[in-house]
Write a protein that holds these residues in place. Structure first.
Motif, PDB file in Angstrom:
ATOM      1  N   SER A   1       0.809  -1.223   0.000  1.00  0.00           N
ATOM      2  CA  SER A   1       0.000   0.000   0.000  1.00  0.00           C
ATOM      3  C   SER A   1       0.836   1.264   0.000  1.00  0.00           C
ATOM      4  CB  SER A   1      -0.929   0.003   1.226  1.00  0.00           C
ATOM      5  OG  SER A   1      -0.174   0.036   2.426  1.00  0.00           O
ATOM      6  N   HIS A   2       2.088   1.180   0.491  1.00  0.00           N
ATOM      7  CA  HIS A   2       2.927   2.378   0.583  1.00  0.00           C
ATOM      8  C   HIS A   2       3.972   2.451  -0.529  1.00  0.00           C
ATOM      9  CE1 HIS A   2       5.199  -0.849   2.399  1.00  0.00           C
ATOM     10  NE2 HIS A   2       6.277  -0.121   2.433  1.00  0.00           N
ATOM     11  N   CYS A   3       3.915   1.554  -1.507  1.00  0.00           N
ATOM     12  CA  CYS A   3       4.983   1.449  -2.517  1.00  0.00           C
ATOM     13  C   CYS A   3       5.038   2.694  -3.400  1.00  0.00           C
ATOM     14  CB  CYS A   3       4.760   0.209  -3.381  1.00  0.00           C
ATOM     15  SG  CYS A   3       6.015  -0.025  -4.656  1.00  0.00           S
ATOM     16  N   HIS A   4       6.166   3.397  -3.365  1.00  0.00           N
ATOM     17  CA  HIS A   4       6.286   4.602  -4.194  1.00  0.00           C
ATOM     18  C   HIS A   4       6.544   4.256  -5.657  1.00  0.00           C
ATOM     19  CE1 HIS A   4      10.566   3.820  -3.340  1.00  0.00           C
ATOM     20  NE2 HIS A   4      10.835   4.535  -4.406  1.00  0.00           N
ATOM     21  N   VAL A   5       6.919   2.999  -5.915  1.00  0.00           N
ATOM     22  CA  VAL A   5       7.179   2.544  -7.289  1.00  0.00           C
ATOM     23  C   VAL A   5       5.883   2.074  -7.961  1.00  0.00           C
ATOM     24  CG1 VAL A   5       8.547   0.899  -8.660  1.00  0.00           C
ATOM     25  CG2 VAL A   5       9.503   1.863  -6.571  1.00  0.00           C
ATOM     26  N   GLU A   6       4.842   1.820  -7.153  1.00  0.00           N
ATOM     27  CA  GLU A   6       3.579   1.274  -7.654  1.00  0.00           C
ATOM     28  C   GLU A   6       3.796  -0.073  -8.350  1.00  0.00           C
ATOM     29  OE1 GLU A   6       1.051   4.305  -9.673  1.00  0.00           O
ATOM     30  OE2 GLU A   6       2.661   5.673  -9.083  1.00  0.00           O
ATOM     31  N   ALA A   7       4.716  -0.870  -7.789  1.00  0.00           N
ATOM     32  CA  ALA A   7       5.039  -2.180  -8.348  1.00  0.00           C
ATOM     33  C   ALA A   7       3.951  -3.186  -8.001  1.00  0.00           C
ATOM     34  CB  ALA A   7       6.385  -2.653  -7.803  1.00  0.00           C
ATOM     35  N   GLY A   8       3.946  -4.320  -8.711  1.00  0.00           N
ATOM     36  CA  GLY A   8       2.983  -5.360  -8.400  1.00  0.00           C
ATOM     37  C   GLY A   8       3.018  -6.505  -9.390  1.00  0.00           C
ATOM     38  N   PRO A   9       2.254  -7.561  -9.121  1.00  0.00           N
ATOM     39  CA  PRO A   9       2.242  -8.759  -9.972  1.00  0.00           C
ATOM     40  C   PRO A   9       1.758  -8.508 -11.396  1.00  0.00           C
ATOM     41  CG  PRO A   9       1.247  -9.225  -7.829  1.00  0.00           C
ATOM     42  CD  PRO A   9       1.427  -7.738  -7.911  1.00  0.00           C
ATOM     43  N   LYS A  10       0.971  -7.452 -11.598  1.00  0.00           N
ATOM     44  CA  LYS A  10       0.437  -7.175 -12.938  1.00  0.00           C
ATOM     45  C   LYS A  10       1.335  -6.254 -13.755  1.00  0.00           C
ATOM     46  CE  LYS A  10      -4.375  -7.856 -11.510  1.00  0.00           C
ATOM     47  NZ  LYS A  10      -5.711  -7.239 -11.388  1.00  0.00           N
ATOM     48  N   ARG A  11       2.389  -5.724 -13.135  1.00  0.00           N
ATOM     49  CA  ARG A  11       3.291  -4.839 -13.877  1.00  0.00           C
ATOM     50  C   ARG A  11       4.255  -5.688 -14.708  1.00  0.00           C
ATOM     51  NH1 ARG A  11       2.787   0.548 -11.870  1.00  0.00           N
ATOM     52  NH2 ARG A  11       3.904   1.065 -13.798  1.00  0.00           N
ATOM     53  N   THR A  12       4.610  -5.196 -15.882  1.00  0.00           N
ATOM     54  CA  THR A  12       5.479  -5.959 -16.796  1.00  0.00           C
ATOM     55  C   THR A  12       6.760  -5.204 -17.167  1.00  0.00           C
ATOM     56  OG1 THR A  12       4.281  -5.076 -18.707  1.00  0.00           O
ATOM     57  CG2 THR A  12       3.526  -7.183 -17.819  1.00  0.00           C
ATOM     58  N   GLU A  13       6.859  -3.922 -16.775  1.00  0.00           N
ATOM     59  CA  GLU A  13       8.022  -3.133 -17.179  1.00  0.00           C
ATOM     60  C   GLU A  13       9.283  -3.663 -16.505  1.00  0.00           C
ATOM     61  OE1 GLU A  13       5.255  -2.121 -15.589  1.00  0.00           O
ATOM     62  OE2 GLU A  13       4.726  -0.053 -16.117  1.00  0.00           O
ATOM     63  N   GLU A  14      10.325  -3.873 -17.311  1.00  0.00           N
ATOM     64  CA  GLU A  14      11.591  -4.329 -16.747  1.00  0.00           C
ATOM     65  C   GLU A  14      12.732  -3.977 -17.684  1.00  0.00           C
ATOM     66  OE1 GLU A  14      11.965  -8.594 -16.365  1.00  0.00           O
ATOM     67  OE2 GLU A  14      10.876  -8.962 -18.218  1.00  0.00           O
ATOM     68  N   LEU A  15      13.948  -4.126 -17.166  1.00  0.00           N
ATOM     69  CA  LEU A  15      15.179  -3.879 -17.915  1.00  0.00           C
ATOM     70  C   LEU A  15      15.188  -4.674 -19.219  1.00  0.00           C
ATOM     71  CD1 LEU A  15      17.476  -2.117 -16.684  1.00  0.00           C
ATOM     72  CD2 LEU A  15      18.649  -4.245 -16.098  1.00  0.00           C
ATOM     73  N   SER A  16      15.750  -4.080 -20.266  1.00  0.00           N
ATOM     74  CA  SER A  16      15.937  -4.798 -21.534  1.00  0.00           C
ATOM     75  C   SER A  16      17.370  -5.325 -21.594  1.00  0.00           C
ATOM     76  CB  SER A  16      15.699  -3.854 -22.711  1.00  0.00           C
ATOM     77  OG  SER A  16      16.715  -2.860 -22.755  1.00  0.00           O
ATOM     78  N   PRO A  17      17.643  -6.331 -22.442  1.00  0.00           N
ATOM     79  CA  PRO A  17      19.025  -6.814 -22.591  1.00  0.00           C
ATOM     80  C   PRO A  17      19.985  -5.692 -22.975  1.00  0.00           C
ATOM     81  CG  PRO A  17      17.490  -8.378 -23.574  1.00  0.00           C
ATOM     82  CD  PRO A  17      16.680  -7.180 -23.179  1.00  0.00           C
ATOM     83  N   GLU A  18      19.540  -4.768 -23.824  1.00  0.00           N
ATOM     84  CA  GLU A  18      20.413  -3.670 -24.266  1.00  0.00           C
ATOM     85  C   GLU A  18      20.818  -2.765 -23.104  1.00  0.00           C
ATOM     86  OE1 GLU A  18      20.305   0.203 -27.300  1.00  0.00           O
ATOM     87  OE2 GLU A  18      18.469  -0.909 -26.866  1.00  0.00           O
ATOM     88  N   ILE A  19      19.842  -2.357 -22.282  1.00  0.00           N
ATOM     89  CA  ILE A  19      20.145  -1.469 -21.147  1.00  0.00           C
ATOM     90  C   ILE A  19      20.963  -2.214 -20.100  1.00  0.00           C
ATOM     91  CG2 ILE A  19      19.178  -0.028 -19.324  1.00  0.00           C
ATOM     92  CD1 ILE A  19      18.812   1.069 -22.188  1.00  0.00           C
ATOM     93  N   CYS A  20      20.650  -3.498 -19.899  1.00  0.00           N
ATOM     94  CA  CYS A  20      21.423  -4.306 -18.953  1.00  0.00           C
ATOM     95  C   CYS A  20      22.893  -4.340 -19.352  1.00  0.00           C
ATOM     96  CB  CYS A  20      20.849  -5.717 -18.877  1.00  0.00           C
ATOM     97  SG  CYS A  20      21.705  -6.783 -17.710  1.00  0.00           S
ATOM     98  N   GLN A  21      23.166  -4.545 -20.641  1.00  0.00           N
ATOM     99  CA  GLN A  21      24.543  -4.592 -21.127  1.00  0.00           C
ATOM    100  C   GLN A  21      25.245  -3.250 -20.927  1.00  0.00           C
ATOM    101  OE1 GLN A  21      26.312  -7.258 -21.922  1.00  0.00           O
ATOM    102  NE2 GLN A  21      28.030  -5.823 -22.006  1.00  0.00           N
TER     103      GLN A  21
END
Length: 328
Positions: free
Chosen positions: A38-58
């Motif tokens: 309830s206090h998450c400033h990132v608004e993260a959760g099980p339905k979120r899909t945004e994540e690092l890409s291989p290009e940005i990770c590299q």
């Protein structure tokens, strides 16, 4: 006379909030998480899909290899462990003798495919900063979901079993967040040293758990906390409360001064809160920065002045607040 406006944060300072040499690389790997707190400033959760890409990770791996001045690689999310590139970034940082911090919700270890984590953390001497917003079950479950307290306790016992808080190179820190206010009866976080002793006594006596440090973190009016305050019609009063608690002695120690925060798209911010509020860091010419631009410039120290907003009062209220707890 009751104050009804907020002083711009930069006007409150005696001097411009300038950057020091960058030593901390904080990476938000994405919004995927097994919880929706309830206090998450990132608004993260099980339905979120945004994540690092291989290009940005590299690009981030290249950054870690290229700049010896980076002493700490601080991985956050969402649940950082769930997002692309997690293991690659931990291993790259450790190969370059950098301290790795993982901001863990603890319950992730019990999700399918993640039971390797405690041993992986111990092998790589990862410093774990784990959220446990209270040592009472009802308060934790209210903020984070049913059953989260019990899972967190089992996870802490597991970490102790593999050596955390028992071996000097395996650090386990906990994070306290206050309950979100429902009225204008606001309060700052309790004294960190006193609360740490209460946590240690309770967790040791009830569950045989030991840990290193407790960090008290103020709820900044960002993300779900901001939405909650707005729903209760206490957003502006909360900001006024934080401003009224401003402590100029905290400014020298603000985490934004020696870190850069990177999002899953490779954009650069002064801190994780600015990242969530889409307030990007800028170079001397006012240009918005990315990981790619830092690599091309062969220089991490392109930011002169920290971008600030009203929510910065949350970091300077009372004893101060940062990802490492109280500042004073």
């Amino acid at each position: 006379m009751i104050k009804t406006t907020i002083t711009p944060f930069d006007k409150k300072l005696d001097f411009p909030l300038t950057k020091k040499a960058i030593t901390v690389l904080q990476i938000n790997l994405g919004r995927r998480c097994n919880l929706a707190c309830s206090h998450c400033h990132v608004e993260a959760g099980p339905k979120r899909t945004e994540e690092l890409s291989p290009e940005i990770c590299q690009q981030l791996v290249e950054l870690i290899y290229k700049f010896p001045q980076i002493k700490i690689v601080d991985l956050t999310g969402g649940a950082p462990e769930m997002n692309y590139g997690f293991k690659s970034l931990v291993e790259a940082a450790r190969e370059n003798n950098k301290q790795v911090i993982v901001r863990s919700n603890l319950t992730i270890y019990f999700e399918n495919g993640f039971d390797y984590l405690p041993n992986f953390f111990a092998k790589n001497q990862v410093k774990i900063v784990a959220s446990l917003p209270c040592y009472l079950a009802d308060n934790v479950d209210k903020m984070r979901g049913d059953g989260v307290f019990d899972a967190s306790i089992k996870a802490l016992q597991w970490l102790n079993k593999v050596g955390y808080a028992k071996q000097p190179n395996l650090t386990l820190d906990l994070v306290y967040n206050p309950q979100l206010p429902n009225s204008e009866k606001f309060s700052l976080t309790p004294d960190q040293a006193k609360l740490e002793q209460d946590y240690k006594q309770f967790l040791q006596e009830k569950f045989g758990i030991v840990f290193n440090n407790l960090f008290t973190i103020t709820n900044l009016p960002v993300g779900r906390t901001k939405f909650h305050l707005e729903r209760k019609k206490i957003y502006a009063p909360y900001l006024q409360f934080l401003e009224s608690s401003f402590n100029s002695s905290t400014v020298e120690h603000l985490m934004c001064r020696d870190e850069i925060s990177v999002d899953y798209l490779g954009n650069i911010y002064d801190c994780d809160f600015n990242q969530m509020m889409n307030l990007p860091a800028k170079n001397f010419d006012g240009e918005i920065l990315t990981v790619k631009k830092l690599l091309e410039a062969d220089n991490l120290d392109l930011i002169h002045q920290v971008q600030t907003a009203a929510y910065c009062y949350g970091c300077t209220a009372g004893s101060g607040s940062s990802c490492g707890g109280a500042l004073l």
